[in-house]
Design a protein around this motif. Sequence first.
Motif, mmCIF file in Angstrom:
data_model
loop_
_atom_site.group_PDB
_atom_site.id
_atom_site.type_symbol
_atom_site.label_atom_id
_atom_site.label_comp_id
_atom_site.label_asym_id
_atom_site.label_seq_id
_atom_site.Cartn_x
_atom_site.Cartn_y
_atom_site.Cartn_z
ATOM 1 N N GLU A 53 0.907 -1.202 0.031
ATOM 2 C CA GLU A 53 0.144 -0.041 -0.071
ATOM 3 C C GLU A 53 0.732 1.341 -0.075
ATOM 4 N N THR A 54 0.772 1.979 -0.966
ATOM 5 C CA THR A 54 1.343 3.401 -0.928
ATOM 6 C C THR A 54 0.791 4.513 -0.065
ATOM 7 N N ALA A 55 1.486 5.571 0.019
ATOM 8 C CA ALA A 55 0.759 6.816 1.116
ATOM 9 C C ALA A 55 -0.330 7.182 0.423
ATOM 10 N N ASP A 56 -0.820 7.173 -0.755
ATOM 11 C CA ASP A 56 -2.069 7.669 -1.399
ATOM 12 C C ASP A 56 -3.091 6.746 -1.204
ATOM 13 N N GLY A 57 -2.907 5.481 -0.639
ATOM 14 C CA GLY A 57 -3.907 4.327 -0.499
ATOM 15 C C GLY A 57 -3.664 3.256 -1.716
ATOM 16 N N THR A 58 -3.164 3.644 -2.684
ATOM 17 C CA THR A 58 -3.266 2.607 -3.832
ATOM 18 C C THR A 58 -2.376 1.281 -3.384
ATOM 19 N N HIS A 59 -3.100 0.192 -3.812
ATOM 20 C CA HIS A 59 -2.654 -1.384 -3.526
ATOM 21 C C HIS A 59 -1.987 -1.648 -4.900
ATOM 22 N N VAL A 60 -0.784 -2.166 -4.556
ATOM 23 C CA VAL A 60 -0.023 -2.988 -5.497
ATOM 24 C C VAL A 60 0.195 -4.330 -5.036
ATOM 25 N N GLU A 61 -0.013 -5.276 -6.068
ATOM 26 C CA GLU A 61 0.309 -6.816 -5.855
ATOM 27 C C GLU A 61 1.927 -6.690 -5.995
#
Length: 107
Positions: free
Chosen positions: A51-59
């Motif tokens: 999870e990035t600081a802006d809330g994006t989820h990355v596999e």
Amino acid sequence: MNRVLASRLLLGLLAVQVVVPAVSLATTSTPRHYAWSMFVESSTDYRYVGETADGTHVELDPAEVGRPWSSVHYGPQTPQRLCARHPELSSVTRFYDAEQESVQPCG
């Protein structure tokens, strides 16, 4: 060694062999009932999501961190190494099968 002492030692050994697995069975989650068989091939599906600081989820692919951590799915080392490879992440979540297992904060 006399017979009484030998029989007590044998009964103590048998009690330990019953109590330890029973406690493990009662206190661990369902897929991990037999934690001592951690080196046996498992059908459990592990995956990692960052999870990035802006809330994006990355596999995330655990193969990025190399062996043995790409195939060792216990302890905090694999999520920590994924955090180190991806400095943009604020956390790494480990899932086993469909359930969330742990969240490792990055940074």
